[in-house]
Design an enzyme around this catalytic site. Structure first.
Site, mmCIF file in Angstrom:
data_model
loop_
_atom_site.group_PDB
_atom_site.id
_atom_site.type_symbol
_atom_site.label_atom_id
_atom_site.label_comp_id
_atom_site.label_asym_id
_atom_site.label_seq_id
_atom_site.Cartn_x
_atom_site.Cartn_y
_atom_site.Cartn_z
ATOM 1 N N LYS A 10 1.843 -1.726 5.024
ATOM 2 C CA LYS A 10 1.324 -1.541 3.666
ATOM 3 C C LYS A 10 1.633 -2.773 2.796
ATOM 4 C CE LYS A 10 2.021 3.489 3.842
ATOM 5 N NZ LYS A 10 2.468 4.648 3.032
ATOM 6 N N TYR A 50 -7.105 8.274 2.817
ATOM 7 C CA TYR A 50 -6.167 9.257 2.263
ATOM 8 C C TYR A 50 -6.851 10.526 1.769
ATOM 9 C CZ TYR A 50 -2.160 6.059 2.504
ATOM 10 O OH TYR A 50 -1.136 5.245 2.927
ATOM 11 N N ASN A 113 6.886 2.687 1.501
ATOM 12 C CA ASN A 113 7.619 2.983 2.741
ATOM 13 C C ASN A 113 7.154 2.110 3.910
ATOM 14 O OD1 ASN A 113 5.178 4.231 3.123
ATOM 15 N ND2 ASN A 113 6.011 6.235 3.647
ATOM 16 N N HIS A 116 2.271 2.810 7.613
ATOM 17 C CA HIS A 116 1.574 4.073 7.844
ATOM 18 C C HIS A 116 1.284 4.167 9.339
ATOM 19 C CE1 HIS A 116 -1.441 7.275 7.680
ATOM 20 N NE2 HIS A 116 -2.084 6.554 8.575
ATOM 21 N N GLU A 127 -8.868 7.557 12.079
ATOM 22 C CA GLU A 127 -8.423 6.335 11.406
ATOM 23 C C GLU A 127 -8.864 5.073 12.162
ATOM 24 O OE1 GLU A 127 -4.223 7.076 10.877
ATOM 25 O OE2 GLU A 127 -4.610 8.617 9.360
HETATM 26 P P1 CMP Z 1 1.579 7.655 4.484
HETATM 27 O O1 CMP Z 1 2.070 7.936 5.862
HETATM 28 O O2 CMP Z 1 0.843 6.395 4.270
HETATM 29 O O3 CMP Z 1 0.660 8.866 4.049
HETATM 30 C C1 CMP Z 1 0.622 9.366 2.733
HETATM 31 C C2 CMP Z 1 1.513 8.593 1.843
HETATM 32 O O4 CMP Z 1 1.722 9.178 0.586
HETATM 33 C C3 CMP Z 1 2.887 8.511 2.445
HETATM 34 O O5 CMP Z 1 2.846 7.630 3.530
HETATM 35 C C4 CMP Z 1 3.735 8.094 1.251
HETATM 36 O O6 CMP Z 1 3.858 6.694 1.153
HETATM 37 C C5 CMP Z 1 2.908 8.608 0.088
HETATM 38 N N1 CMP Z 1 3.610 9.640 -0.633
HETATM 39 C C6 CMP Z 1 3.987 10.829 -0.166
HETATM 40 N N2 CMP Z 1 4.616 11.522 -1.131
HETATM 41 C C7 CMP Z 1 4.618 10.741 -2.226
HETATM 42 C C8 CMP Z 1 5.108 10.899 -3.522
HETATM 43 N N3 CMP Z 1 5.731 12.012 -3.903
HETATM 44 N N4 CMP Z 1 4.931 9.887 -4.377
HETATM 45 C C9 CMP Z 1 4.285 8.753 -3.998
HETATM 46 N N5 CMP Z 1 3.792 8.564 -2.764
HETATM 47 C C10 CMP Z 1 3.967 9.535 -1.904
#
Ligand code: CMP
Length: 144
Positions: A10, A50, A113, A116, A127
């Site tokens: 990301k 998403y 984080n 993904h 995807e």
């Molecule tokens: P990802 O695996 O990319 O899929 C959905 C994403 O939503 C997840 O990783 C997180 O980075 C993001 N996400 C989930 N919960 C929250 C939250 N409470 N606030 C912001 N981002 C979130």
């Protein structure tokens, strides 16, 4: 069984210079890199990717973040690649992710984080088709 999974570094991971670190971990594990590209994500692609989170309160932040600067999108292949990659990434929230995982070692907050990864065979197929299709097919022809 041999599986393919979609993995993306990301914007936070790219900006922090962690593309090599993430690629290296998957390479050392023994997974095979089938396709990779650095790209700026459009709003349309972000919203499709998403789509399952559309009703969540953080959806707009998620789309803004993923479109804020380039991501590094990849397809990896190997035995049980989907669950192996998820184990290597760690729990979604870096605060819960075990040491030794990408998020556990390198991340701090759930929004940023680092990576993904597809969470099931169905999402991997969806995807990969969404992010790659033509270029991945071309790559496979090139190495056959
Ligand atoms: P990802 O695996 O990319 O899929 C959905 C994403 O939503 C997840 O990783 C997180 O980075 C993001 N996400 C989930 N919960 C929250 C939250 N409470 N606030 C912001 N981002 C979130």
């Amino acid at each position: 069984a041999a599986e393919r999974t979609f993995i993306m570094v990301k914007p936070d991971g790219v900006q922090r210079g962690l593309v090599g670190e993430v690629v290296s971990r998957f390479e050392r594990k023994g997974l095979k890199l089938l396709g990779a590209k650095l790209m700026q994500v459009s709003n349309e692609l972000a919203e499709s990717h998403y789509a399952e989170h559309r009703e969540r309160p953080f959806f707009n932040d998620l789309v803004s973040f993923i479109t804020s600067s380039p991501v590094f999108a990849m397809v990896w292949e190997g035995e049980n690649a989907i669950s192996i990659a998820r184990n290597m990434m760690g729990k979604t929230n870096p605060a819960d992710a075990a040491p030794g995982t990408i998020r556990g070692d390198l991340g701090l907050t759930i929004g940023m984080n680092i990576v993904h990864g597809s969470d099931s065979p169905d999402s991997a197929a969806r995807e990969i088709a969404l992010w790659f299709n033509e270029s991945l097919a071309d790559y496979e022809r090139a190495v056959d």
